[in-house]
Design a protein around this motif. Structure first.
Motif, mmCIF file in Angstrom:
data_model
loop_
_atom_site.group_PDB
_atom_site.id
_atom_site.type_symbol
_atom_site.label_atom_id
_atom_site.label_comp_id
_atom_site.label_asym_id
_atom_site.label_seq_id
_atom_site.Cartn_x
_atom_site.Cartn_y
_atom_site.Cartn_z
ATOM 1 N N THR A 49 0.834 -1.375 -0.064
ATOM 2 C CA THR A 49 -0.102 -0.091 -0.055
ATOM 3 C C THR A 49 0.839 1.306 0.007
ATOM 4 O OG1 THR A 49 -1.754 -1.084 1.094
ATOM 5 C CG2 THR A 49 -1.866 1.352 1.211
ATOM 6 N N GLN A 50 1.913 1.272 0.906
ATOM 7 C CA GLN A 50 2.777 2.473 0.771
ATOM 8 C C GLN A 50 3.728 2.620 -0.236
ATOM 9 O OE1 GLN A 50 2.589 4.706 3.139
ATOM 10 N NE2 GLN A 50 1.334 3.644 4.438
ATOM 11 N N CYS A 51 4.006 1.456 -0.958
ATOM 12 C CA CYS A 51 5.018 1.594 -2.171
ATOM 13 C C CYS A 51 4.303 1.440 -3.297
ATOM 14 C CB CYS A 51 5.984 0.415 -1.862
ATOM 15 S SG CYS A 51 7.659 0.921 -2.493
ATOM 16 N N GLU A 52 3.170 1.195 -3.651
ATOM 17 C CA GLU A 52 2.426 1.065 -4.992
ATOM 18 C C GLU A 52 2.473 2.353 -5.560
ATOM 19 O OE1 GLU A 52 -1.027 -1.339 -6.655
ATOM 20 O OE2 GLU A 52 -1.575 -0.382 -4.840
ATOM 21 N N PRO A 53 2.175 3.562 -4.971
ATOM 22 C CA PRO A 53 1.835 4.711 -5.525
ATOM 23 C C PRO A 53 3.369 4.894 -6.371
ATOM 24 C CG PRO A 53 1.092 5.018 -3.587
ATOM 25 C CD PRO A 53 1.740 3.603 -3.644
ATOM 26 N N TYR A 54 4.411 4.837 -5.770
ATOM 27 C CA TYR A 54 5.702 4.892 -6.862
ATOM 28 C C TYR A 54 5.559 4.077 -8.008
ATOM 29 C CZ TYR A 54 7.732 6.747 -2.241
ATOM 30 O OH TYR A 54 7.870 7.431 -1.263
ATOM 31 N N LEU A 55 5.175 2.970 -8.086
ATOM 32 C CA LEU A 55 5.003 2.246 -9.273
ATOM 33 C C LEU A 55 4.130 2.801 -10.215
ATOM 34 C CD1 LEU A 55 5.801 -0.561 -10.945
ATOM 35 C CD2 LEU A 55 4.042 -1.628 -9.560
ATOM 36 N N ILE A 56 2.820 3.046 -9.524
ATOM 37 C CA ILE A 56 2.005 3.638 -10.485
ATOM 38 C C ILE A 56 2.389 4.963 -11.199
ATOM 39 C CG2 ILE A 56 -0.222 4.761 -10.507
ATOM 40 C CD1 ILE A 56 -0.975 3.009 -8.107
ATOM 41 N N ARG A 57 3.345 5.604 -10.464
ATOM 42 C CA ARG A 57 3.789 6.944 -11.209
ATOM 43 C C ARG A 57 4.788 6.397 -12.365
ATOM 44 N NH1 ARG A 57 5.684 10.585 -6.119
ATOM 45 N NH2 ARG A 57 6.605 11.839 -7.858
ATOM 46 N N GLN A 58 5.588 5.276 -12.131
ATOM 47 C CA GLN A 58 6.735 4.838 -13.162
ATOM 48 C C GLN A 58 5.891 4.369 -14.379
ATOM 49 O OE1 GLN A 58 8.568 2.006 -10.645
ATOM 50 N NE2 GLN A 58 10.508 2.841 -11.159
ATOM 51 N N ILE A 59 4.805 3.677 -14.005
ATOM 52 C CA ILE A 59 3.781 3.243 -15.293
ATOM 53 C C ILE A 59 3.331 4.306 -15.976
ATOM 54 C CG2 ILE A 59 1.745 1.987 -15.933
ATOM 55 C CD1 ILE A 59 2.382 0.258 -13.596
ATOM 56 N N GLY A 60 2.950 5.279 -15.450
ATOM 57 C CA GLY A 60 2.239 6.702 -15.956
ATOM 58 C C GLY A 60 3.252 7.399 -16.806
ATOM 59 N N LEU A 61 4.825 7.517 -16.085
ATOM 60 C CA LEU A 61 5.579 8.172 -17.127
ATOM 61 C C LEU A 61 6.132 7.425 -18.248
ATOM 62 C CD1 LEU A 61 7.972 9.146 -14.022
ATOM 63 C CD2 LEU A 61 6.630 10.884 -15.488
ATOM 64 N N ILE A 62 6.255 6.081 -17.924
ATOM 65 C CA ILE A 62 6.795 5.095 -19.223
ATOM 66 C C ILE A 62 5.548 4.989 -20.487
ATOM 67 C CG2 ILE A 62 7.556 2.888 -19.606
ATOM 68 C CD1 ILE A 62 8.731 2.624 -16.811
ATOM 69 N N ARG A 63 4.540 5.018 -19.834
ATOM 70 C CA ARG A 63 3.178 4.505 -20.609
ATOM 71 C C ARG A 63 3.611 3.174 -21.503
ATOM 72 N NH1 ARG A 63 1.769 9.274 -23.892
ATOM 73 N NH2 ARG A 63 3.928 9.527 -24.156
#
Length: 249
Positions: free
Chosen positions: A162-176
Protein backbone atom coordinates in the motif's frame (compact mmCIF):
# COMPACT_ATOMS: atom_id res chain seq x y z
CA UNK A 1 18.79 -10.20 -36.08
CA UNK A 2 22.09 -11.28 -37.67
CA UNK A 3 23.32 -14.86 -37.94
CA UNK A 4 25.54 -14.65 -34.86
CA UNK A 5 22.75 -13.26 -32.71
CA UNK A 6 20.34 -15.87 -34.03
CA UNK A 7 22.80 -18.60 -33.04
CA UNK A 8 23.09 -17.11 -29.56
CA UNK A 9 19.31 -16.91 -29.31
CA UNK A 10 19.02 -20.57 -30.20
CA UNK A 11 21.60 -21.40 -27.53
CA UNK A 12 19.48 -19.58 -24.95
CA UNK A 13 16.37 -21.40 -26.15
CA UNK A 14 18.18 -24.72 -25.83
CA UNK A 15 19.31 -23.78 -22.31
CA UNK A 16 15.71 -22.96 -21.45
CA UNK A 17 14.58 -26.30 -22.82
CA UNK A 18 12.55 -24.60 -25.57
CA UNK A 19 12.58 -26.10 -29.05
CA UNK A 20 10.27 -23.69 -30.87
CA UNK A 21 8.95 -20.14 -30.63
CA UNK A 22 5.23 -20.75 -31.04
CA UNK A 23 3.22 -21.36 -27.86
CA UNK A 24 1.28 -24.55 -27.51
CA UNK A 25 -2.44 -24.28 -28.11
CA UNK A 26 -4.02 -21.96 -25.59
CA UNK A 27 -6.48 -23.56 -23.16
CA UNK A 28 -10.14 -23.30 -24.13
CA UNK A 29 -10.86 -21.19 -21.03
CA UNK A 30 -8.72 -18.27 -22.20
CA UNK A 31 -10.81 -15.12 -22.28
CA UNK A 32 -10.29 -12.40 -24.93
CA UNK A 33 -9.75 -9.85 -22.20
CA UNK A 34 -10.43 -9.53 -18.49
CA UNK A 35 -10.33 -6.14 -16.80
CA UNK A 36 -9.27 -6.13 -13.18
CA UNK A 37 -7.77 -3.72 -10.67
CA UNK A 38 -10.27 -0.90 -10.66
CA UNK A 39 -9.31 0.18 -7.16
CA UNK A 40 -5.93 1.45 -8.36
CA UNK A 41 -5.70 5.06 -9.58
CA UNK A 42 -5.93 5.13 -13.35
CA UNK A 43 -2.73 5.18 -15.37
CA UNK A 44 -2.94 7.21 -18.58
CA UNK A 45 -3.40 4.96 -21.61
CA UNK A 46 -0.77 5.21 -24.32
CA UNK A 47 -1.64 5.96 -27.92
CA UNK A 48 1.68 7.14 -29.33
CA UNK A 49 2.76 4.81 -32.18
CA UNK A 50 6.28 3.45 -32.08
CA UNK A 51 8.52 0.44 -32.70
CA UNK A 52 8.05 -2.84 -30.87
CA UNK A 53 10.91 -2.41 -28.39
CA UNK A 54 10.97 1.31 -27.66
CA UNK A 55 8.10 3.66 -28.33
CA UNK A 56 8.59 7.12 -29.71
CA UNK A 57 8.83 9.74 -26.98
CA UNK A 58 6.41 12.64 -27.02
CA UNK A 59 8.90 15.35 -27.92
CA UNK A 60 6.51 18.02 -26.64
CA UNK A 61 6.89 16.72 -23.09
CA UNK A 62 10.16 16.48 -21.19
CA UNK A 63 9.49 14.35 -18.11
CA UNK A 64 13.12 14.04 -16.99
CA UNK A 65 12.39 16.30 -14.02
CA UNK A 66 9.49 14.02 -13.03
CA UNK A 67 11.84 11.03 -13.10
CA UNK A 68 14.46 12.85 -11.03
CA UNK A 69 11.91 13.87 -8.43
CA UNK A 70 10.40 10.40 -8.26
CA UNK A 71 13.79 8.73 -7.82
CA UNK A 72 14.65 11.18 -5.04
CA UNK A 73 11.35 10.46 -3.27
CA UNK A 74 11.94 6.71 -3.44
CA UNK A 75 15.50 7.06 -2.19
CA UNK A 76 14.36 9.07 0.83
CA UNK A 77 11.21 7.06 1.55
CA UNK A 78 10.49 6.04 5.15
CA UNK A 79 6.78 5.25 4.72
CA UNK A 80 7.09 1.65 5.96
CA UNK A 81 9.46 -0.25 8.24
CA UNK A 82 11.51 -1.66 5.34
CA UNK A 83 13.61 1.50 5.28
CA UNK A 84 15.15 0.40 8.58
CA UNK A 85 16.67 -2.78 7.13
CA UNK A 86 17.46 -1.86 3.53
CA UNK A 87 20.96 -1.20 2.22
CA UNK A 88 19.50 1.03 -0.48
CA UNK A 89 16.31 1.41 -2.49
CA UNK A 90 15.89 -0.39 -5.82
CA UNK A 91 14.12 2.01 -8.15
CA UNK A 92 14.03 0.35 -11.57
CA UNK A 93 16.14 0.00 -14.69
CA UNK A 94 15.73 0.19 -18.44
CA UNK A 95 14.44 2.47 -21.16
CA UNK A 96 12.06 5.17 -20.02
CA UNK A 97 10.07 4.96 -23.24
CA UNK A 98 9.98 1.17 -23.39
CA UNK A 99 7.03 -0.63 -24.95
CA UNK A 100 7.60 -3.63 -22.63
CA UNK A 101 7.50 -3.32 -18.84
CA UNK A 102 8.31 -6.26 -16.55
CA UNK A 103 7.25 -6.02 -12.91
CA UNK A 104 8.36 -8.31 -10.09
CA UNK A 105 7.50 -8.37 -6.41
CA UNK A 106 10.49 -7.07 -4.42
CA UNK A 107 14.30 -6.82 -4.41
CA UNK A 108 16.42 -9.67 -3.10
CA UNK A 109 19.82 -9.61 -1.43
CA UNK A 110 21.78 -8.94 -4.64
CA UNK A 111 19.39 -6.20 -5.67
CA UNK A 112 19.52 -4.59 -2.23
CA UNK A 113 23.30 -4.55 -2.45
CA UNK A 114 23.58 -3.24 -6.02
CA UNK A 115 20.50 -1.02 -6.17
CA UNK A 116 19.20 -2.56 -9.40
CA UNK A 117 16.33 -5.02 -9.93
CA UNK A 118 16.89 -8.58 -11.16
CA UNK A 119 20.68 -8.79 -10.95
CA UNK A 120 21.02 -12.11 -9.10
CA UNK A 121 20.45 -15.61 -10.48
CA UNK A 122 16.81 -14.85 -11.22
CA UNK A 123 17.92 -11.75 -13.09
CA UNK A 124 20.38 -13.73 -15.18
CA UNK A 125 17.57 -16.10 -16.13
CA UNK A 126 15.32 -13.16 -17.01
CA UNK A 127 18.07 -11.72 -19.21
CA UNK A 128 18.36 -15.05 -21.01
CA UNK A 129 14.61 -15.19 -21.58
CA UNK A 130 14.56 -11.62 -22.88
CA UNK A 131 17.39 -12.34 -25.30
CA UNK A 132 15.66 -15.46 -26.54
CA UNK A 133 12.58 -13.31 -27.22
CA UNK A 134 14.67 -10.89 -29.26
CA UNK A 135 14.62 -8.25 -26.51
CA UNK A 136 17.46 -6.58 -24.64
CA UNK A 137 17.47 -5.59 -20.99
CA UNK A 138 18.23 -1.96 -21.86
CA UNK A 139 15.27 -1.81 -24.27
CA UNK A 140 12.61 -2.83 -21.74
CA UNK A 141 11.84 -1.43 -18.31
CA UNK A 142 12.14 -3.61 -15.21
CA UNK A 143 10.83 -2.71 -11.77
CA UNK A 144 9.32 -4.22 -8.62
CA UNK A 145 6.18 -3.50 -6.65
CA UNK A 146 8.34 -2.90 -3.56
CA UNK A 147 11.41 -0.68 -3.77
CA UNK A 148 13.06 -2.12 -0.64
CA UNK A 149 14.04 -5.67 0.21
CA UNK A 150 11.88 -7.45 2.79
CA UNK A 151 14.11 -9.02 5.48
CA UNK A 152 15.05 -12.58 4.65
CA UNK A 153 13.31 -12.23 1.28
CA UNK A 154 9.96 -12.83 2.96
CA UNK A 155 6.73 -12.11 1.09
CA UNK A 156 5.64 -8.46 0.82
CA UNK A 157 3.13 -7.42 3.48
CA UNK A 158 -0.13 -5.68 2.46
CA UNK A 159 0.78 -2.46 4.27
CA UNK A 160 4.16 -2.37 2.50
CA UNK A 161 2.48 -2.76 -0.89
CA UNK A 162 0.00 0.00 0.00
CA UNK A 163 2.78 2.43 0.90
CA UNK A 164 5.04 1.59 -2.04
CA UNK A 165 2.57 1.05 -4.86
CA UNK A 166 2.09 4.76 -5.68
CA UNK A 167 5.72 4.91 -6.78
CA UNK A 168 5.14 2.07 -9.23
CA UNK A 169 1.94 3.67 -10.50
CA UNK A 170 3.87 6.87 -11.22
CA UNK A 171 6.57 4.89 -13.03
CA UNK A 172 3.95 3.25 -15.24
CA UNK A 173 2.37 6.63 -15.89
CA UNK A 174 5.73 8.11 -16.98
CA UNK A 175 6.72 5.16 -19.17
CA UNK A 176 3.24 4.48 -20.60
CA UNK A 177 4.25 0.99 -21.78
CA UNK A 178 2.34 -0.78 -24.51
CA UNK A 179 2.32 -4.02 -22.53
CA UNK A 180 3.05 -5.11 -18.97
CA UNK A 181 4.27 -8.52 -17.83
CA UNK A 182 3.67 -9.31 -14.15
CA UNK A 183 6.32 -11.71 -12.87
CA UNK A 184 4.95 -13.87 -10.09
CA UNK A 185 1.92 -14.07 -7.84
CA UNK A 186 2.61 -11.02 -5.68
CA UNK A 187 3.15 -8.70 -8.63
CA UNK A 188 0.00 -9.98 -10.33
CA UNK A 189 -2.14 -9.65 -7.21
CA UNK A 190 -0.82 -6.17 -6.45
CA UNK A 191 -1.50 -4.86 -9.94
CA UNK A 192 -4.82 -6.59 -10.53
CA UNK A 193 -6.25 -6.28 -7.02
CA UNK A 194 -7.29 -9.91 -7.01
CA UNK A 195 -6.61 -13.09 -5.08
CA UNK A 196 -7.22 -15.34 -8.08
CA UNK A 197 -4.44 -17.99 -8.15
CA UNK A 198 -1.64 -17.30 -10.59
CA UNK A 199 -2.33 -20.56 -12.41
CA UNK A 200 -5.78 -19.21 -13.35
CA UNK A 201 -4.45 -15.79 -14.37
CA UNK A 202 -1.92 -17.31 -16.75
CA UNK A 203 -3.01 -17.55 -20.35
CA UNK A 204 -5.45 -14.64 -19.99
CA UNK A 205 -5.23 -11.33 -21.76
CA UNK A 206 -5.71 -9.03 -18.79
CA UNK A 207 -5.86 -5.25 -18.69
CA UNK A 208 -4.28 -2.75 -16.32
CA UNK A 209 -6.34 0.40 -16.91
CA UNK A 210 -6.30 -0.11 -20.65
CA UNK A 211 -2.75 -1.45 -20.91
CA UNK A 212 -2.58 -5.16 -21.87
CA UNK A 213 -1.14 -7.23 -19.03
CA UNK A 214 0.07 -10.82 -19.01
CA UNK A 215 0.95 -12.88 -15.95
CA UNK A 216 3.65 -15.52 -15.68
CA UNK A 217 5.88 -17.16 -13.10
CA UNK A 218 8.74 -15.26 -11.47
CA UNK A 219 12.23 -16.29 -12.65
CA UNK A 220 13.11 -17.20 -9.05
CA UNK A 221 10.29 -19.74 -9.15
CA UNK A 222 11.79 -21.23 -12.31
CA UNK A 223 15.11 -21.73 -10.53
CA UNK A 224 13.27 -23.98 -8.09
CA UNK A 225 10.92 -25.49 -10.69
CA UNK A 226 12.80 -25.62 -14.01
CA UNK A 227 10.18 -27.91 -15.55
CA UNK A 228 7.83 -24.91 -15.73
CA UNK A 229 10.08 -22.93 -18.08
CA UNK A 230 7.91 -24.17 -20.93
CA UNK A 231 4.87 -22.53 -19.32
CA UNK A 232 6.66 -19.19 -19.01
CA UNK A 233 7.74 -19.43 -22.62
CA UNK A 234 4.14 -20.03 -23.68
CA UNK A 235 3.01 -17.00 -21.64
CA UNK A 236 5.61 -14.74 -23.21
CA UNK A 237 4.81 -15.99 -26.70
CA UNK A 238 1.23 -14.90 -26.12
CA UNK A 239 2.47 -11.54 -24.89
CA UNK A 240 4.68 -11.13 -27.94
CA UNK A 241 1.77 -12.00 -30.24
CA UNK A 242 -0.33 -9.35 -28.46
CA UNK A 243 2.46 -6.81 -28.93
CA UNK A 244 2.63 -7.64 -32.63
CA UNK A 245 -1.12 -7.10 -32.92
CA UNK A 246 -0.78 -3.73 -31.18
CA UNK A 247 1.90 -2.68 -33.64
CA UNK A 248 -0.15 -3.76 -36.64
CA UNK A 249 -3.43 -2.21 -35.51
Amino acid sequence: MNVQNEMRRRQYLDALGITRWEPRQAPASVSPEIRVGTETPAVPSRSVPGPVLIREADTAVDNSRDWTELEAEVRACTQCSLHKTRTQTVFGVGHRHASWMFIGEAPGADEDRQGEPFVGRAGQLLNAILFAMGLKREEVYIANVLKCRPPGNRDPQPEEVTQCEPYLIRQIGLIRPKLIVALGRHAAHSLLKTEVPLAKLRGQKLSYHGTPLFVTYHPAYLLRNPADKRKVWDDLCRAKAAMTNLEES
